[in-house]
Design a protein around this motif. Structure first.
Motif, PDB file in Angstrom:
ATOM      1  N   ALA A  37      58.247 -71.060   6.819  1.00  0.00           N
ATOM      2  CA  ALA A  37      58.240 -71.585   5.816  1.00  0.00           C
ATOM      3  C   ALA A  37      60.023 -71.112   4.049  1.00  0.00           C
ATOM      4  CB  ALA A  37      57.323 -71.544   4.988  1.00  0.00           C
ATOM      5  N   PRO A  38      60.437 -72.110   4.234  1.00  0.00           N
ATOM      6  CA  PRO A  38      61.549 -71.284   3.065  1.00  0.00           C
ATOM      7  C   PRO A  38      60.957 -70.338   1.805  1.00  0.00           C
ATOM      8  CG  PRO A  38      61.756 -73.200   3.470  1.00  0.00           C
ATOM      9  CD  PRO A  38      60.418 -73.078   3.670  1.00  0.00           C
ATOM     10  N   THR A  39      61.188 -69.855   0.927  1.00  0.00           N
ATOM     11  CA  THR A  39      60.767 -68.254   0.009  1.00  0.00           C
ATOM     12  C   THR A  39      60.210 -69.909  -1.008  1.00  0.00           C
ATOM     13  OG1 THR A  39      62.405 -67.051   0.941  1.00  0.00           O
ATOM     14  CG2 THR A  39      61.475 -66.907  -1.113  1.00  0.00           C
ATOM     15  N   PRO A  40      60.689 -70.772  -1.024  1.00  0.00           N
ATOM     16  CA  PRO A  40      60.307 -71.558  -2.448  1.00  0.00           C
ATOM     17  C   PRO A  40      58.705 -71.328  -1.790  1.00  0.00           C
ATOM     18  CG  PRO A  40      62.208 -72.131  -3.110  1.00  0.00           C
ATOM     19  CD  PRO A  40      61.910 -71.262  -1.206  1.00  0.00           C
ATOM     20  N   GLU A  41      58.186 -72.376  -0.535  1.00  0.00           N
ATOM     21  CA  GLU A  41      56.796 -72.396  -0.010  1.00  0.00           C
ATOM     22  C   GLU A  41      55.936 -71.577   0.512  1.00  0.00           C
ATOM     23  OE1 GLU A  41      57.352 -74.965   3.395  1.00  0.00           O
ATOM     24  OE2 GLU A  41      59.287 -76.737   2.710  1.00  0.00           O
ATOM     25  N   GLN A  42      56.575 -70.101  -0.147  1.00  0.00           N
ATOM     26  CA  GLN A  42      55.661 -69.165   0.572  1.00  0.00           C
ATOM     27  C   GLN A  42      55.367 -68.638  -1.111  1.00  0.00           C
ATOM     28  OE1 GLN A  42      57.325 -66.260   3.256  1.00  0.00           O
ATOM     29  NE2 GLN A  42      58.325 -67.728   5.009  1.00  0.00           N
ATOM     30  N   ARG A  43      55.714 -68.465  -2.259  1.00  0.00           N
ATOM     31  CA  ARG A  43      55.926 -68.375  -3.002  1.00  0.00           C
ATOM     32  C   ARG A  43      54.795 -69.921  -3.654  1.00  0.00           C
ATOM     33  NH1 ARG A  43      61.114 -66.311  -6.584  1.00  0.00           N
ATOM     34  NH2 ARG A  43      59.472 -64.790  -6.830  1.00  0.00           N
ATOM     35  N   ALA A  44      54.970 -70.956  -3.791  1.00  0.00           N
ATOM     36  CA  ALA A  44      53.794 -71.898  -3.525  1.00  0.00           C
ATOM     37  C   ALA A  44      52.856 -71.391  -3.990  1.00  0.00           C
ATOM     38  CB  ALA A  44      54.832 -73.271  -3.646  1.00  0.00           C
ATOM     39  N   ALA A  45      52.597 -70.893  -1.756  1.00  0.00           N
ATOM     40  CA  ALA A  45      51.767 -70.552  -1.481  1.00  0.00           C
ATOM     41  C   ALA A  45      50.726 -69.635  -2.532  1.00  0.00           C
ATOM     42  CB  ALA A  45      51.165 -69.899   0.001  1.00  0.00           C
ATOM     43  N   ASP A  46      51.164 -68.252  -2.704  1.00  0.00           N
ATOM     44  CA  ASP A  46      51.007 -67.549  -3.657  1.00  0.00           C
ATOM     45  C   ASP A  46      50.378 -68.009  -5.713  1.00  0.00           C
ATOM     46  OD1 ASP A  46      51.570 -65.696  -1.338  1.00  0.00           O
ATOM     47  OD2 ASP A  46      53.226 -65.166  -2.411  1.00  0.00           O
ATOM     48  N   MET A  47      51.370 -69.054  -5.841  1.00  0.00           N
ATOM     49  CA  MET A  47      50.866 -69.290  -7.019  1.00  0.00           C
ATOM     50  C   MET A  47      49.581 -70.409  -7.198  1.00  0.00           C
ATOM     51  SD  MET A  47      54.837 -69.749  -8.729  1.00  0.00           S
ATOM     52  CE  MET A  47      53.783 -70.868 -10.028  1.00  0.00           C
ATOM     53  N   LEU A  48      49.241 -70.958  -5.895  1.00  0.00           N
ATOM     54  CA  LEU A  48      48.235 -72.048  -5.820  1.00  0.00           C
ATOM     55  C   LEU A  48      47.493 -71.197  -5.355  1.00  0.00           C
ATOM     56  CD1 LEU A  48      47.526 -74.623  -5.087  1.00  0.00           C
ATOM     57  CD2 LEU A  48      47.453 -74.686  -2.864  1.00  0.00           C
ATOM     58  N   ALA A  49      46.789 -69.811  -4.711  1.00  0.00           N
ATOM     59  CA  ALA A  49      45.997 -69.575  -4.566  1.00  0.00           C
ATOM     60  C   ALA A  49      45.750 -68.649  -5.830  1.00  0.00           C
ATOM     61  CB  ALA A  49      46.368 -68.163  -3.575  1.00  0.00           C
ATOM     62  N   ASP A  50      46.446 -68.047  -6.847  1.00  0.00           N
ATOM     63  CA  ASP A  50      46.357 -67.312  -8.091  1.00  0.00           C
ATOM     64  C   ASP A  50      46.217 -68.116  -8.683  1.00  0.00           C
ATOM     65  OD1 ASP A  50      47.834 -65.154  -7.299  1.00  0.00           O
ATOM     66  OD2 ASP A  50      49.630 -65.530  -8.152  1.00  0.00           O
ATOM     67  N   GLU A  51      46.317 -69.688  -8.939  1.00  0.00           N
ATOM     68  CA  GLU A  51      45.888 -70.700 -10.154  1.00  0.00           C
ATOM     69  C   GLU A  51      44.982 -70.472  -9.955  1.00  0.00           C
ATOM     70  OE1 GLU A  51      47.609 -71.343 -12.825  1.00  0.00           O
ATOM     71  OE2 GLU A  51      48.922 -70.018 -12.421  1.00  0.00           O
ATOM     72  N   ILE A  52      43.841 -70.469  -8.713  1.00  0.00           N
ATOM     73  CA  ILE A  52      42.514 -71.155  -7.864  1.00  0.00           C
ATOM     74  C   ILE A  52      41.905 -70.026  -8.296  1.00  0.00           C
ATOM     75  CG2 ILE A  52      41.317 -71.707  -5.729  1.00  0.00           C
ATOM     76  CD1 ILE A  52      43.833 -73.122  -4.701  1.00  0.00           C
ATOM     77  N   GLU A  53      42.353 -68.966  -8.178  1.00  0.00           N
ATOM     78  CA  GLU A  53      41.889 -68.032  -8.667  1.00  0.00           C
ATOM     79  C   GLU A  53      41.312 -67.488 -10.415  1.00  0.00           C
ATOM     80  OE1 GLU A  53      41.443 -62.660  -7.953  1.00  0.00           O
ATOM     81  OE2 GLU A  53      43.344 -64.060  -7.715  1.00  0.00           O
ATOM     82  N   LYS A  54      42.443 -68.133 -10.872  1.00  0.00           N
ATOM     83  CA  LYS A  54      42.021 -67.668 -12.547  1.00  0.00           C
ATOM     84  C   LYS A  54      41.102 -69.127 -13.128  1.00  0.00           C
ATOM     85  CE  LYS A  54      47.353 -67.164 -13.198  1.00  0.00           C
ATOM     86  NZ  LYS A  54      48.524 -67.791 -14.114  1.00  0.00           N
ATOM     87  N   ARG A  55      40.542 -70.177 -12.436  1.00  0.00           N
ATOM     88  CA  ARG A  55      40.089 -70.859 -12.491  1.00  0.00           C
ATOM     89  C   ARG A  55      38.334 -71.314 -12.375  1.00  0.00           C
ATOM     90  NH1 ARG A  55      45.120 -72.198 -13.010  1.00  0.00           N
ATOM     91  NH2 ARG A  55      45.753 -73.860 -15.066  1.00  0.00           N
TER      92      ARG A  55
END
Length: 108
Positions: A37-55
């Motif tokens: 997957a392009p870098t933006p999609e891979q970063r989106a997965a990391d960001m999604l995991a981060d945001e879910i973990e924060k909440r």
């Protein structure tokens, strides 16, 4: 029974799941993003995991394919980038139309 939810966009696809039968426990869900997957999609997965973990204080695993033992899958990517990671799911992804658009789908 495995549940899958799709949020499909030009930049990402996300798959959460809420059905009429009640809430779904997503604490064991896996975020799936294509290995190529392009870098933006891979970063989106990391960001999604981060945001879910924060909440929720739950860190979801990120994988490059759909595991048979995953209770729920959040597939992130475009139809093209999910082709190898989740071929059965990629066939159910619809093009959202707009460049920054997205689609959310819950499937069994």
């Amino acid at each position: 029974m495995k549940r899958v939810v799709f949020l499909v966009g030009a930049a990402f696809v996300c798959l959460p799941s809420v059905m009429a039968e009640g809430p779904v426990d997503l604490t064991a869900a896996v975020i799936v993003v294509g290995a190529d997957a392009p870098t933006p999609e891979q970063r989106a997965a990391d960001m999604l995991a981060d945001e879910i973990e924060k909440r929720t204080f739950v860190r979801l695993a990120i994988a490059n394919d759909v595991s048979a033992n995953a209770s729920a899958v959040i597939a992130l990517g475009t139809k093209e980038s999910l082709g190898e990671a989740a071929p059965a799911l990629a066939g159910k992804v619809e093009n959202p139309g707009a460049a920054e658009g997205y689609t959310v789908r819950a499937i069994e």
